[in-house]
Design a protein around this motif. Structure first.
Motif, PDB file in Angstrom:
ATOM      1  N   GLY A  57       3.909  16.489   4.540  1.00 21.10           N
ATOM      2  CA  GLY A  57       3.749  15.219   3.837  1.00 21.10           C
ATOM      3  C   GLY A  57       4.794  14.195   4.248  1.00 21.10           C
ATOM      4  O   GLY A  57       4.511  13.002   4.339  1.00 21.10           O
ATOM      5  N   VAL A  58       6.005  14.657   4.514  1.00 22.62           N
ATOM      6  CA  VAL A  58       7.061  13.760   4.999  1.00 22.62           C
ATOM      7  C   VAL A  58       6.640  13.180   6.350  1.00 22.62           C
ATOM      8  O   VAL A  58       6.736  11.978   6.588  1.00 22.62           O
ATOM      9  CB  VAL A  58       8.413  14.509   5.120  1.00 22.62           C
ATOM     10  N   ARG A  59       6.172  14.033   7.230  1.00 22.62           N
ATOM     11  CA  ARG A  59       5.779  13.576   8.562  1.00 22.62           C
ATOM     12  C   ARG A  59       4.641  12.573   8.501  1.00 22.62           C
ATOM     13  O   ARG A  59       4.645  11.551   9.176  1.00 22.62           O
ATOM     14  CB  ARG A  59       5.346  14.753   9.427  1.00 22.62           C
ATOM     15  N   GLU A  60       3.652  12.864   7.688  1.00 28.11           N
ATOM     16  CA  GLU A  60       2.455  12.032   7.623  1.00 28.11           C
ATOM     17  C   GLU A  60       2.628  10.788   6.753  1.00 28.11           C
ATOM     18  O   GLU A  60       1.759   9.930   6.730  1.00 28.11           O
ATOM     19  CB  GLU A  60       1.278  12.863   7.095  1.00 28.11           C
ATOM     20  N   GLY A  61       3.726  10.711   6.008  1.00 27.10           N
ATOM     21  CA  GLY A  61       3.939   9.558   5.134  1.00 27.10           C
ATOM     22  C   GLY A  61       3.016   9.569   3.931  1.00 27.10           C
ATOM     23  O   GLY A  61       2.635   8.519   3.422  1.00 27.10           O
ATOM     24  N   ASN A  62       2.650  10.760   3.456  1.00 29.48           N
ATOM     25  CA  ASN A  62       1.701  10.884   2.349  1.00 29.48           C
ATOM     26  C   ASN A  62       2.345  11.079   0.981  1.00 29.48           C
ATOM     27  O   ASN A  62       1.644  11.286   0.013  1.00 29.48           O
ATOM     28  CB  ASN A  62       0.745  12.052   2.606  1.00 29.48           C
ATOM     29  N   HIS A  63       3.650  11.043   0.906  1.00 29.12           N
ATOM     30  CA  HIS A  63       4.283  11.229  -0.393  1.00 29.12           C
ATOM     31  C   HIS A  63       4.165   9.971  -1.230  1.00 29.12           C
ATOM     32  O   HIS A  63       4.006   8.858  -0.710  1.00 29.12           O
ATOM     33  CB  HIS A  63       5.757  11.603  -0.217  1.00 29.12           C
ATOM     34  N   LEU A  64       4.245  10.154  -2.523  1.00 29.63           N
ATOM     35  CA  LEU A  64       4.190   9.012  -3.425  1.00 29.63           C
ATOM     36  C   LEU A  64       5.340   8.064  -3.126  1.00 29.63           C
ATOM     37  O   LEU A  64       6.461   8.493  -2.868  1.00 29.63           O
ATOM     38  CB  LEU A  64       4.296   9.483  -4.876  1.00 29.63           C
ATOM     39  N   SER A  65       5.042   6.801  -3.167  1.00 32.91           N
ATOM     40  CA  SER A  65       6.088   5.810  -2.960  1.00 32.91           C
ATOM     41  C   SER A  65       5.654   4.510  -3.623  1.00 32.91           C
ATOM     42  O   SER A  65       4.484   4.327  -3.958  1.00 32.91           O
ATOM     43  CB  SER A  65       6.351   5.588  -1.473  1.00 32.91           C
ATOM     44  N   PHE A  66       6.595   3.631  -3.783  1.00 33.90           N
ATOM     45  CA  PHE A  66       6.332   2.332  -4.383  1.00 33.90           C
ATOM     46  C   PHE A  66       6.304   1.310  -3.256  1.00 33.90           C
ATOM     47  O   PHE A  66       7.332   0.803  -2.836  1.00 33.90           O
ATOM     48  CB  PHE A  66       7.416   2.006  -5.419  1.00 33.90           C
ATOM     49  N   ASP A  67       5.111   1.047  -2.741  1.00 34.65           N
ATOM     50  CA  ASP A  67       4.957   0.237  -1.531  1.00 34.65           C
ATOM     51  C   ASP A  67       4.619  -1.224  -1.790  1.00 34.65           C
ATOM     52  O   ASP A  67       4.504  -1.997  -0.846  1.00 34.65           O
ATOM     53  CB  ASP A  67       3.840   0.816  -0.658  1.00 34.65           C
TER      54      ASP A  67
END
Length: 173
Positions: free
Chosen positions: A70-80
């Motif tokens: 998930g870190v690699r793919e950028g799939n973690h929850l974030s406030f974008d």
């Protein structure tokens, strides 16, 4: 340089697919073991004691392998929301800061996981007969993978490649 990073990314993409398959197998294995435990308890009236401990160990593996991917793919929850209104240069800066934070977090996982494993090496998990340190191996491996995959993101960004969805690179797949 970009070609070298693309080749490295392609190799890492293959490895992360393996990590995801292992995580999926761990999830299926844990579900099967819990099902066996329920069957043993309520149908056979003979609860297998090793299934719960093994399920917890498997859970650690599929959680940390999946988290690293998930870190690699950028799939973690974030406030974008804020990122959408910022210029590209500032977005890249924020993503870079985020990757360094993940590297520090992964380093903490490795450091403290290693300390916990050292502390529990001489103990034995009673139902399994293996070292107590085994409970922390997934934490250490997950931390190492998070560090490596974040470094890949930094390298990709440094040579001008996409880091949001890796499948867009033709060499990758």
């Amino acid at each position: 340089m970009q070609d070298m990073v693309l080749r490295l990314s392609a190799a890492i993409a293959r490895a992360t697919r393996v990590f995801l398959w292992l995580a999926a197998a761990g999830l299926v294995g844990m579900t099967t073991l819990i099902g066996w435990q329920v069957w043993g308890r309520f149908v056979l009236n003979d609860t297998p004691t090793w299934t719960e401990t093994t399920s917890i160990l498997l859970m650690g593996w599929f959680i940390f392998l999946g988290a690293a991917v998930g870190v690699r793919e950028g799939n973690h929850l974030s406030f974008d929301v804020l990122l959408y209104v910022l210029p590209d240069r500032v977005q890249r800066l924020f993503h870079t800061i985020s990757d360094f934070v993940v590297i520090a977090f992964g380093g903490g996982m490795v450091w403290y996981g290693w300390q916990l494993a050292e502390t529990t090496w001489a103990t034995t998990i009673p139902n399994l007969g293996i070292t107590g340190a085994a409970a922390f191996f997934s934490l250490i491996v997950g931390g190492v993978l998070m560090i490596l995959l974040s470094v890949e993101r930094l390298l990709r960004r440094a040579v001008g490649l996409n880091t949001s969805r890796f499948g867009e690179d033709p060499i990758q797949e």
